[in-house]
Every structure is written in C-alpha cells, then in structure tokens.
Design a protein around this motif. Structure first.
Motif, mmCIF file in Angstrom:
data_model
loop_
_atom_site.group_PDB
_atom_site.id
_atom_site.type_symbol
_atom_site.label_atom_id
_atom_site.label_comp_id
_atom_site.label_asym_id
_atom_site.label_seq_id
_atom_site.Cartn_x
_atom_site.Cartn_y
_atom_site.Cartn_z
ATOM 1 N N ALA A 139 -6.783 -5.161 -9.975
ATOM 2 C CA ALA A 139 -5.398 -5.193 -9.522
ATOM 3 C C ALA A 139 -4.849 -3.777 -9.395
ATOM 4 O O ALA A 139 -4.100 -3.487 -8.462
ATOM 5 N N LYS A 140 -5.234 -2.887 -10.305
ATOM 6 C CA LYS A 140 -4.795 -1.497 -10.211
ATOM 7 C C LYS A 140 -5.283 -0.884 -8.899
ATOM 8 O O LYS A 140 -4.532 -0.200 -8.201
ATOM 9 N N ALA A 141 -6.544 -1.144 -8.557
ATOM 10 C CA ALA A 141 -7.088 -0.642 -7.294
ATOM 11 C C ALA A 141 -6.388 -1.293 -6.108
ATOM 12 O O ALA A 141 -6.111 -0.624 -5.103
ATOM 13 N N ILE A 142 -6.088 -2.578 -6.231
ATOM 14 C CA ILE A 142 -5.412 -3.299 -5.151
ATOM 15 C C ILE A 142 -4.012 -2.742 -4.943
ATOM 16 O O ILE A 142 -3.607 -2.448 -3.817
ATOM 17 N N VAL A 143 -3.270 -2.558 -6.031
ATOM 18 C CA VAL A 143 -1.909 -2.037 -5.935
ATOM 19 C C VAL A 143 -1.911 -0.645 -5.312
ATOM 20 O O VAL A 143 -1.057 -0.322 -4.490
ATOM 21 N N GLN A 157 -6.698 -11.449 7.008
ATOM 22 C CA GLN A 157 -6.147 -12.803 7.053
ATOM 23 C C GLN A 157 -4.640 -12.875 6.841
ATOM 24 O O GLN A 157 -4.097 -13.948 6.597
ATOM 25 N N GLY A 158 -3.968 -11.765 6.888
ATOM 26 C CA GLY A 158 -2.511 -11.773 6.811
ATOM 27 C C GLY A 158 -1.956 -12.186 5.463
ATOM 28 O O GLY A 158 -0.883 -12.791 5.398
ATOM 29 N N VAL A 159 -2.637 -11.848 4.393
ATOM 30 C CA VAL A 159 -2.150 -12.150 3.052
ATOM 31 C C VAL A 159 -0.972 -11.236 2.747
ATOM 32 O O VAL A 159 -1.012 -10.037 3.033
ATOM 33 N N ASP A 160 0.106 -11.798 2.167
ATOM 34 C CA ASP A 160 1.239 -10.961 1.799
ATOM 35 C C ASP A 160 1.577 -11.012 0.311
ATOM 36 O O ASP A 160 2.514 -10.353 -0.131
ATOM 37 N N LEU A 161 0.797 -11.761 -0.487
ATOM 38 C CA LEU A 161 0.942 -11.735 -1.945
ATOM 39 C C LEU A 161 -0.408 -12.048 -2.577
ATOM 40 O O LEU A 161 -1.053 -13.029 -2.218
ATOM 41 N N VAL A 162 -0.826 -11.188 -3.504
ATOM 42 C CA VAL A 162 -2.043 -11.404 -4.277
ATOM 43 C C VAL A 162 -1.616 -11.756 -5.693
ATOM 44 O O VAL A 162 -0.769 -11.073 -6.283
ATOM 45 N N ILE A 163 -2.205 -12.823 -6.245
ATOM 46 C CA ILE A 163 -1.890 -13.255 -7.599
ATOM 47 C C ILE A 163 -3.153 -13.179 -8.441
ATOM 48 O O ILE A 163 -4.189 -13.732 -8.070
ATOM 49 N N GLU A 168 -12.457 -4.925 -3.555
ATOM 50 C CA GLU A 168 -12.900 -4.738 -2.172
ATOM 51 C C GLU A 168 -12.745 -6.017 -1.365
ATOM 52 O O GLU A 168 -12.292 -5.989 -0.210
ATOM 53 N N HIS A 169 -13.110 -7.152 -1.956
ATOM 54 C CA HIS A 169 -12.995 -8.432 -1.247
ATOM 55 C C HIS A 169 -11.530 -8.826 -1.051
ATOM 56 O O HIS A 169 -11.158 -9.361 -0.009
ATOM 57 N N VAL A 170 -10.712 -8.550 -2.057
ATOM 58 C CA VAL A 170 -9.286 -8.857 -1.943
ATOM 59 C C VAL A 170 -8.658 -8.017 -0.834
ATOM 60 O O VAL A 170 -7.925 -8.540 0.015
ATOM 61 N N LEU A 171 -8.942 -6.726 -0.829
ATOM 62 C CA LEU A 171 -8.379 -5.851 0.205
ATOM 63 C C LEU A 171 -8.815 -6.285 1.597
ATOM 64 O O LEU A 171 -8.005 -6.325 2.532
ATOM 65 N N HIS A 172 -10.088 -6.625 1.743
ATOM 66 C CA HIS A 172 -10.593 -7.082 3.048
ATOM 67 C C HIS A 172 -9.877 -8.367 3.481
ATOM 68 O O HIS A 172 -9.451 -8.488 4.639
ATOM 69 N N THR A 173 -9.721 -9.296 2.563
ATOM 70 C CA THR A 173 -9.057 -10.563 2.881
ATOM 71 C C THR A 173 -7.599 -10.326 3.251
ATOM 72 O O THR A 173 -7.087 -10.931 4.203
ATOM 73 N N CYS A 174 -6.928 -9.448 2.535
ATOM 74 C CA CYS A 174 -5.532 -9.127 2.870
ATOM 75 C C CYS A 174 -5.421 -8.559 4.269
ATOM 76 O O CYS A 174 -4.544 -8.959 5.040
ATOM 77 N N SER A 190 -4.038 0.678 -3.181
ATOM 78 C CA SER A 190 -4.528 0.854 -1.813
ATOM 79 C C SER A 190 -4.110 -0.260 -0.855
ATOM 80 O O SER A 190 -4.358 -0.159 0.339
ATOM 81 N N CYS A 191 -3.471 -1.268 -1.348
ATOM 82 C CA CYS A 191 -3.110 -2.436 -0.543
ATOM 83 C C CYS A 191 -1.634 -2.345 -0.158
ATOM 84 O O CYS A 191 -0.822 -1.784 -0.883
ATOM 85 N N LYS A 192 -1.302 -2.922 0.945
ATOM 86 C CA LYS A 192 0.086 -2.888 1.431
ATOM 87 C C LYS A 192 0.826 -4.196 1.170
ATOM 88 O O LYS A 192 1.814 -4.484 1.824
ATOM 89 N N VAL A 193 0.352 -5.000 0.195
ATOM 90 C CA VAL A 193 1.012 -6.266 -0.116
ATOM 91 C C VAL A 193 1.416 -6.297 -1.591
ATOM 92 O O VAL A 193 0.935 -5.506 -2.402
ATOM 93 N N ASP A 194 2.298 -7.219 -1.930
ATOM 94 C CA ASP A 194 2.724 -7.402 -3.312
ATOM 95 C C ASP A 194 1.583 -7.973 -4.146
ATOM 96 O O ASP A 194 0.776 -8.768 -3.649
ATOM 97 N N VAL A 195 1.546 -7.586 -5.424
ATOM 98 C CA VAL A 195 0.556 -8.102 -6.366
ATOM 99 C C VAL A 195 1.324 -8.620 -7.580
ATOM 100 O O VAL A 195 2.154 -7.911 -8.149
ATOM 101 N N LEU A 196 1.041 -9.866 -7.959
ATOM 102 C CA LEU A 196 1.657 -10.477 -9.126
ATOM 103 C C LEU A 196 0.597 -10.688 -10.192
ATOM 104 O O LEU A 196 -0.395 -11.378 -9.953
ATOM 105 N N LEU A 197 0.781 -10.054 -11.366
ATOM 106 C CA LEU A 197 -0.102 -10.284 -12.508
ATOM 107 C C LEU A 197 0.572 -11.319 -13.399
ATOM 108 O O LEU A 197 1.672 -11.087 -13.883
ATOM 109 N N VAL A 198 -0.103 -12.429 -13.608
ATOM 110 C CA VAL A 198 0.436 -13.525 -14.399
ATOM 111 C C VAL A 198 -0.188 -13.479 -15.779
ATOM 112 O O VAL A 198 -1.408 -13.542 -15.907
ATOM 113 N N PRO A 199 0.619 -13.369 -16.842
ATOM 114 C CA PRO A 199 0.049 -13.362 -18.189
ATOM 115 C C PRO A 199 -0.503 -14.745 -18.525
ATOM 116 O O PRO A 199 0.139 -15.759 -18.275
ATOM 117 N N LEU A 200 -1.715 -14.744 -19.055
ATOM 118 C CA LEU A 200 -2.378 -15.994 -19.419
ATOM 119 C C LEU A 200 -2.663 -15.995 -20.918
ATOM 120 O O LEU A 200 -3.094 -14.988 -21.456
#
Length: 141
Positions: free
Chosen positions: A123-127, A101-107, A92-98, A129-139
């Motif tokens: 990230a599944k929820a973000i992908v 605030q004009g975010v175009d990539l979430v990592i 919810e916070h990520v979607l609101h910030t996107c 419902s969100c209109k921006v790219d999402v990058l999942l980085v393996p850690l």
C-alpha cells in the motif's frame, strides 16, 4: 463523491470477508464495480522439492485460492465484476489494474499477519506511485 470501480486486495483468510463487506458498503450506494485481487502462494517459498512435484503444489495452491475466491464472491451479497489471482509483487499488479481498468479506489486490509503486512507495505508503494485513493482497513487478529 462516490467511487466507480473499487479494487480490493484480499487473501485466503477469514478477515477477507470483513474486507469485502467494507468494500460492498462503499460500493453499494453508488452501484460501483468491484474487483478482487489476491496473491497465490509460490511453493518455492516453502521448500526446494523436485520440479515435477512443484508443479503439483502450484496447481493445488491455485485451486485452493480459486475456491476461496469463489466463496468470497458467493458470500459478498453484491456483484463482483472480476477476480484476479496472481503471484509476485502485489503493488505492481494493483498499479497495473488501476491504470488499465479505471480503478479509483484501492482497499487493503491491515494487521500484523503475513499477507496483510505485505499488503500494507505494498500500500505504501501504491500510495506513492498511484493516482487513486487507497483505503487501509484495520482488521482484528
């Protein structure tokens, strides 16, 4: 194509340094803006202490989270535009910030530890419902 504003979901863990480094490597060539977002722990999740004691625990957790975020910012080697410390549902916070605030990539980081498992679920929820790219980085663990 470069990104203009990256939002990086981090936690108070050593793996977050690697996540920020990855974000910086993406942002630097395009002079992109970087924002960090994290969740602070809610002490009610741990036990049912008396209300006055809970406020002290909240303050301590908030302070520890702020100190860690300050460390991430100081070690990033790149300007961090904003640090967001919040609680509740990360997506919810990520979607609101996107949206605001004009975010175009979430990592987000991804492994089986508690925060990043939640981040991956978020990230599944973000992908979805969100209109921006999402990058999942393996850690690594």
């Amino acid at each position: 194509m470069g990104y203009t504003h990256l939002l990086v979901a981090v936690s108070a863990s050593p793996e977050s340094h690697a996540l920020v480094a990855k974000a910086v490597s993406i942002a630097r060539p395009f002079h992109s803006r970087l924002t960090l977002i994290t969740l602070t722990s809610d002490p009610e999740m741990y036990n049912q202490l008396a209300a006055p004691m809970m406020e002290n625990v909240r303050e301590i957790l908030q302070e520890e989270t702020q100190q860690f975020m300050n460390e991430l910012v100081s070690q990033a080697g790149y300007p961090i535009e904003q640090v967001i410390i919040t609680s509740g549902e990360l997506s919810e916070h990520v979607l609101h910030t996107c949206r605001t605030q004009g975010v175009d990539l979430v990592i987000c980081g991804n492994h089986n530890q508690s925060f990043f498992a939640r981040a991956a679920c978020s990230a599944k929820a973000i992908v979805g419902s969100c209109k921006v790219d999402v990058l999942l980085v393996p850690l690594s663990e």
